[in-house]
Design an enzyme around this catalytic site. Sequence first.
Site, PDB file in Angstrom:
ATOM      1  N   SER A  90      30.498  34.140  30.793  1.00 36.01           N
ATOM      2  CA  SER A  90      30.898  35.033  31.878  1.00 36.01           C
ATOM      3  C   SER A  90      31.272  36.412  31.352  1.00 36.01           C
ATOM      4  CB  SER A  90      32.086  34.441  32.630  1.00 36.01           C
ATOM      5  OG  SER A  90      33.260  34.505  31.845  1.00 36.01           O
ATOM      6  N   GLU A 144      29.149  37.156  41.043  1.00 34.54           N
ATOM      7  CA  GLU A 144      28.309  36.085  40.511  1.00 34.54           C
ATOM      8  C   GLU A 144      28.888  34.747  40.969  1.00 34.54           C
ATOM      9  OE1 GLU A 144      26.016  35.032  36.403  1.00 34.54           O
ATOM     10  OE2 GLU A 144      28.162  35.424  36.233  1.00 34.54           O
ATOM     11  N   CYS A 181      22.384  32.622  34.729  1.00 33.14           N
ATOM     12  CA  CYS A 181      22.876  33.995  34.802  1.00 33.14           C
ATOM     13  C   CYS A 181      21.822  34.974  35.304  1.00 33.14           C
ATOM     14  CB  CYS A 181      23.398  34.440  33.437  1.00 33.14           C
ATOM     15  SG  CYS A 181      22.197  34.211  32.105  1.00 33.14           S
ATOM     16  N   GLU A 194      25.726  38.017  25.887  1.00 31.11           N
ATOM     17  CA  GLU A 194      24.782  37.797  26.980  1.00 31.11           C
ATOM     18  C   GLU A 194      25.606  37.238  28.124  1.00 31.11           C
ATOM     19  OE1 GLU A 194      22.912  36.091  29.676  1.00 31.11           O
ATOM     20  OE2 GLU A 194      22.190  34.627  28.211  1.00 31.11           O
ATOM     21  N   LYS A 232      30.900  26.904  18.332  1.00 30.57           N
ATOM     22  CA  LYS A 232      31.758  26.207  19.294  1.00 30.57           C
ATOM     23  C   LYS A 232      30.953  25.939  20.563  1.00 30.57           C
ATOM     24  CE  LYS A 232      34.441  27.253  22.637  1.00 30.57           C
ATOM     25  NZ  LYS A 232      34.291  26.044  23.511  1.00 30.57           N
ATOM     26  N   GLU A 278      33.818  38.111  32.328  1.00 28.28           N
ATOM     27  CA  GLU A 278      35.267  38.151  32.118  1.00 28.28           C
ATOM     28  C   GLU A 278      35.628  37.701  30.706  1.00 28.28           C
ATOM     29  OE1 GLU A 278      34.222  38.365  36.181  1.00 28.28           O
ATOM     30  OE2 GLU A 278      33.729  36.780  34.736  1.00 28.28           O
TER      31      GLU A 278
END
Length: 487
Positions: free
Chosen positions: A234, A390, A291, A255, A180, A236
């Site tokens: 992320s 972040e 990141c 990751e 995806k 989250e």
Amino acid sequence: MAKVEVKYTKIFINNEWLNSVSGKTFATINPTTEEKLADIQEGDKDDINKAVEAAVAAFKLGSEWRNLDASARGRLINKFADLIQRDIEYLARLETADNGKPYTQALGDIQFAIGGLRYYAGWADKIHGKTVPADGKVFSYTKIEPVGVCGQIIPWNYPIPMLAWKLGPALACGNTLVVKPAEQTPLTALYIASLVVEAGFPPGVINIVPGYGPTAGGALVEHPNVDKIAFTGSTEVGKLIMKNGSGTLKRVSLELGGKSPLVVTKENFRCAKPRRTSLKRCALVNMGQCCAAATRTFVHESIYDQFVNHFAQLAQKRLTMMGDPFEKDTQHGPQIDDEQANKILGLIESGKKEGARVVAGGKRAQRKGYFIEPTVFADVTDQMRIAREEIFGPVQQILKYKTLDEVIERANNTTYGLAAGILTNDLNQALKYSSSVRAGSVWVNTYLHVAPQTPFGGFKQSGHEREMGEDGLKAYCEIKTVTIGLS
């Protein structure tokens, strides 16, 4: 702004192009012009079910894919890389239109992706087990086998490299895949799907379903016939994936985010290379959408003011290089979308309110597109939101430190642990810092030097497992022990 033809907008399952079961589509937007590039078929649970069914069939014992020699898998991956190399200029233009990154940077991304695919092509026939001197009258050995059907969820900041990072090891090990891509940047993944057929991969080995995270992504994570999920994104969302995938006890590799520290020691200010490294690899790289970017730059107090002034000048110079990402002199493009731009602006405002000093940028650019000025904050303290959260935008925090012991403790005082760096001419400092900081990658006198051969991933809430390098194969393999009794 250059126009780019969009060639593929449908869902790719079993080497065929399909409309979504629901008939729904979603728009993908050019972040430079804020204009629609194309309507993409929107995959959801029904489409994921079809893709998983195709991947399961392709993985069955006796299938064309499972019967393929390991060396032949390697040749297929190399041919796949050849086709991406052939179409690199078109893919770079498509990426620039869909993602907003400067064209020259998109070209570099794709070259990196090709290198990763070729690296794993070389591994395909070198993944093997061992004979084991087990106690007793037995003959024992291990076999390394593929995990099975792997779901892969790709981020929007580096769409082609992240796709290659995941496809390469999974294919080398013999798995089948349902991918995806990010809903913000589906176009290059769909074009690369067309190369799957041309390269000669059997139907069902690679399936690509564009769609949204909560629907297509959620269905992939929860599907009982998906054996593994690999996700980059992320923290989250990574937590949700771990939670929602636990019902089927599938493997999960993540990751995730970072708030990476880079330490600049006092003897380095007079060295031009570390200054350039700091700028290119701090929070301004890829418009801050990285990141592992060194968003917390700790500078020794003796050179702090000089460094801040110099960095502000470099950021202002970068502002003059903001613009149309197809122009050859452009080094700074837009953010990915309006939602991300507004999040970044909100954190910039929090930095101002909490007392940090803006020495460059600090606002949205007055032009069409999702452009934010390269922003530099000085007088940042560890407790500020901009030093702890972040931001994922071009917002650099410069903090002051006195001693190496102090800065190591502060560097580790974060929920993240993806990357870290130090610029020093002192070998003892380099060794002490690299041994003490809790991060998956530590760079000394360079930053963000990522290569296909070096494993990449994080500590703490920056994720687990590794991508790239030999260690990147482990997440896509099962170890089977076979023991035979001897008379």
